[in-house]
Write a protein that holds these residues in place. Structure first.
Motif, PDB file in Angstrom:
ATOM      1  N   ASN A   3       2.608  12.235   3.074  1.00  0.00           N
ATOM      2  CA  ASN A   3       2.277  10.648   3.053  1.00  0.00           C
ATOM      3  C   ASN A   3       1.047  10.516   3.714  1.00  0.00           C
ATOM      4  O   ASN A   3       0.603  11.125   4.647  1.00  0.00           O
ATOM      5  CB  ASN A   3       3.265   9.919   3.565  1.00  0.00           C
ATOM      6  N   ASP A   4       0.290   9.330   3.211  1.00  0.00           N
ATOM      7  CA  ASP A   4      -1.033   9.003   3.893  1.00  0.00           C
ATOM      8  C   ASP A   4      -0.721   8.268   5.061  1.00  0.00           C
ATOM      9  O   ASP A   4      -1.664   7.893   5.814  1.00  0.00           O
ATOM     10  CB  ASP A   4      -2.010   8.378   3.163  1.00  0.00           C
ATOM     11  N   TYR A  43      -9.163   8.774  -5.923  1.00  0.00           N
ATOM     12  CA  TYR A  43      -8.215   8.814  -7.200  1.00  0.00           C
ATOM     13  C   TYR A  43      -8.330   9.749  -8.171  1.00  0.00           C
ATOM     14  O   TYR A  43      -7.969   9.816  -9.396  1.00  0.00           O
ATOM     15  CB  TYR A  43      -8.002   7.296  -7.620  1.00  0.00           C
ATOM     16  N   PRO A  90       5.557   5.659  -3.444  1.00  0.00           N
ATOM     17  CA  PRO A  90       5.034   6.330  -2.259  1.00  0.00           C
ATOM     18  C   PRO A  90       5.658   5.975  -0.783  1.00  0.00           C
ATOM     19  O   PRO A  90       5.576   6.737  -0.091  1.00  0.00           O
ATOM     20  CB  PRO A  90       3.605   6.071  -2.174  1.00  0.00           C
ATOM     21  N   ASP A 120      -2.286   8.958  -8.928  1.00  0.00           N
ATOM     22  CA  ASP A 120      -1.594   7.648  -9.272  1.00  0.00           C
ATOM     23  C   ASP A 120      -1.520   7.463 -10.883  1.00  0.00           C
ATOM     24  O   ASP A 120      -2.149   8.322 -11.577  1.00  0.00           O
ATOM     25  CB  ASP A 120      -2.435   6.677  -8.523  1.00  0.00           C
ATOM     26  N   ASN A 167       5.227  -1.611  -3.605  1.00  0.00           N
ATOM     27  CA  ASN A 167       5.975  -0.325  -3.282  1.00  0.00           C
ATOM     28  C   ASN A 167       7.466  -1.009  -2.949  1.00  0.00           C
ATOM     29  O   ASN A 167       7.780  -1.974  -2.882  1.00  0.00           O
ATOM     30  CB  ASN A 167       5.381   0.177  -2.094  1.00  0.00           C
ATOM     31  N   VAL A 222      -5.664  11.268  -4.128  1.00  0.00           N
ATOM     32  CA  VAL A 222      -4.378  10.783  -4.516  1.00  0.00           C
ATOM     33  C   VAL A 222      -4.179  11.047  -5.898  1.00  0.00           C
ATOM     34  O   VAL A 222      -4.981  10.752  -6.753  1.00  0.00           O
ATOM     35  CB  VAL A 222      -4.621   9.331  -4.096  1.00  0.00           C
ATOM     36  N   HIS A 257       0.724   8.347  -5.192  1.00  0.00           N
ATOM     37  CA  HIS A 257       0.768   6.965  -4.904  1.00  0.00           C
ATOM     38  C   HIS A 257       1.285   5.995  -5.961  1.00  0.00           C
ATOM     39  O   HIS A 257       1.334   4.681  -6.130  1.00  0.00           O
ATOM     40  CB  HIS A 257      -0.749   6.132  -4.760  1.00  0.00           C
ATOM     41  N   LYS A 268       3.948   4.217  -8.731  1.00  0.00           N
ATOM     42  CA  LYS A 268       5.111   3.314  -8.341  1.00  0.00           C
ATOM     43  C   LYS A 268       5.910   2.964  -9.712  1.00  0.00           C
ATOM     44  O   LYS A 268       5.128   2.157 -10.713  1.00  0.00           O
ATOM     45  CB  LYS A 268       4.741   1.903  -7.638  1.00  0.00           C
TER      46      LYS A 268
END
Length: 474
Positions: free
Chosen positions: A360-361, A238, A330, A251, A409, A249, A392, A394
């Protein structure tokens, strides 16, 4: 026919009748009920086996069992968690929405809060670690993933030092999410004598393999005064500024002050009592110290809750939109109810914009979403792909003064299988910060068109459609 044949025929007929009656009484969709009844008639003896394996909603059955394990009731009969701080009058356009989401959730609005927007681990982690280091009475941390890398070990050290100071430190990690990296952060915490609980961990004895029913909530509450929530787990990935890290990522997270933090503490204690079996009564919070004027509401959802609160809250929010709906997520596999609400919003003249990660992961979820996106574009919504790294984030922002943020999500796992917590924000300033972030991302993203999706070759379309078949479990 021998007596053995008659016994087999009697048992098969009884199984057919049982499966048909069970489907008739429990299936919510008449098409599903007819399908399973037809299967039992066309495949006598074998149809009930398929129905037993694939047709019964075991999530609801497990949810009823989980409700019996509840350590305490998070809500009083009148729907209040506790006497909330006075709420100043909401703008007229939010009054009806606030009343509707109260009817859905049974949870009161809480005024007197402040919300600070934090982007990536570079902003969030120093605040979180500082709050732990300054803790005087208690630190409650709940996370889905807790990696034991450099960032994780900084948290482990801060938690250990707080526990040594006599602070009531409790850490709750998900029993499956914890296994994303070895060594297990939970094991390191236990060695340092930091109180730890695992939420529904897999076990051999007695057997327990709940791959679903995960605790996906992200909560850090310190001294009932400062809290953090959002989509961010704990780990090096992160730190989005580390461009050499392939798994990095982006976020967002939120720093909260005010009475809403006490609600987050009680939610944590409910989860802790559920995971440990301990008697965890909520703290008494007699004095409420307003931090600002933001009005919030914590919304909980999980397999133990009747109904589908998050879906209903999202539908209510989308239905209230007058001008714009901004969605950033995501994983995008919305249920039919949310798709229908978006369709009606577009027909009302509302501008709907969705931002998804281009990379995407979880490839299977990405492919399944690509099968859904032509329908979303045909509704009149605009869809953008955010360039790497994987995003990631939301957020759901309605017009100019309302937003939903948190751990959930827009996919079946969050909306049906996980324990989630989101935060409704009825406030202009936080919504404006989210809008600014959204527009910043949109300007560097690529708009997806129907022509782009039509260029997929047949193998790619078949792959995407095949993955979509399993979307209820992704």
């Amino acid at each position: 026919m021998t007596s053995l044949h008659w016994i087999f025929l009697t048992l098969a007929t009884a199984a057919d009748v049982w499966a048909a009656c069970h489907a008739l009484l429990t299936q919510r969709d008449p098409r599903a009920a007819w399908g399973w009844i037809a299967a039992t008639l066309l495949l006598p003896g074998l149809g009930p086996v398929f129905y037993f394996l694939f047709g019964i909603n075991r999530i609801e059955a497990r949810g009823r069992k989980l409700r019996r394990r509840s350590p305490f009731d998070l809500q009083d009969p009148d729907g209040r968690l506790r006497p909330a701080c006075p709420v100043s009058r909401l703008p007229d356009e939010l009054d009806a929405l606030a009343a509707l989401t109260y009817a859905i959730t049974g949870r009161s609005l809480t005024g007197g809060n402040s919300v600070e927007f934090l982007e990536n681990g570079e902003q969030a982690y120093p605040h979180m670690l500082g709050a732990i280091e300054r803790a005087r009475e208690r630190v409650y941390l709940s996370t889905y993933i807790f990696e034991a890398n450099a960032v994780g070990r900084r948290f482990i050290k801060a938690l250990e030092e707080a526990a040594r100071r006599g602070v009531d430190v409790r850490v709750l990690v998900d029993g499956v999410g914890e296994w994303t990296q070895l060594p297990l952060a939970g094991s390191l915490l236990k060695r340092r004598k930091v109180p730890l609980a695992r939420f529904l961990p897999p076990r051999l004895l007695p057997p327990s393999m709940n791959i679903n029913l995960r605790c996906h909530r992200k909560i850090l509450a310190v001294d009932g005064e400062i809290g953090f929530t959002g989509g961010m787990n704990i780990g090096d990935r992160y730190l989005a500024g580390r461009k050499w890290l392939k798994t990095r990522v982006t976020d967002t997270h939120f720093l909260l002050r005010g009475p809403v933090v006490a609600e987050m503490e009680d939610i944590f204690l409910w989860d802790w009592g559920f995971a440990t079996g301990e008697d965890t009564a909520p703290h008494d919070h007699e004095d409420y110290v307003p931090a600002d004027s933001t009005v919030c509401r914590c919304v909980l959802d999980g397999p133990n809750d009747p109904g589908n609160r998050l879906v209903e809250v999202y539908c209510a929010a989308i239905s209230s939109a007058r001008r714009r709906i901004r969605i950033m997520t995501p994983y995008f596999l919305p249920p039919r109810e949310i798709v229908a609400a978006l369709q009606l919003a577009v027909k009302r003249g509302v501008e709907v914009t969705v931002i998804l990660p281009e990379r995407n992961d979880t490839a299977v979820v990405h492919w399944a979403a690509r099968h859904v996106l032509p329908h979303i574009l045909n509704l009149g919504a605009r869809v953008y792909y955010q360039p790497p790294p994987f995003a990631h984030t939301k957020h759901l922002v309605i017009d100019e003064s309302y937003a939903v943020v948190g751990s959930a999500n827009l996919d079946p796992r969050s909306l049906r299988l996980n324990f989630e917590m989101v935060l409704e924000l009825f406030a202009h300033e936080p919504a404006q910060k989210l809008i600014a972030h959204f527009e910043k991302i949109r300007h560097v993203s690529r708009e997806l068109t129907l022509a782009d999706l039509a260029e997929r070759n047949l193998p790619a379309r078949l792959r995407d459609a095949f993955c979509w078949l399993f979307s209820p479990y992704l």
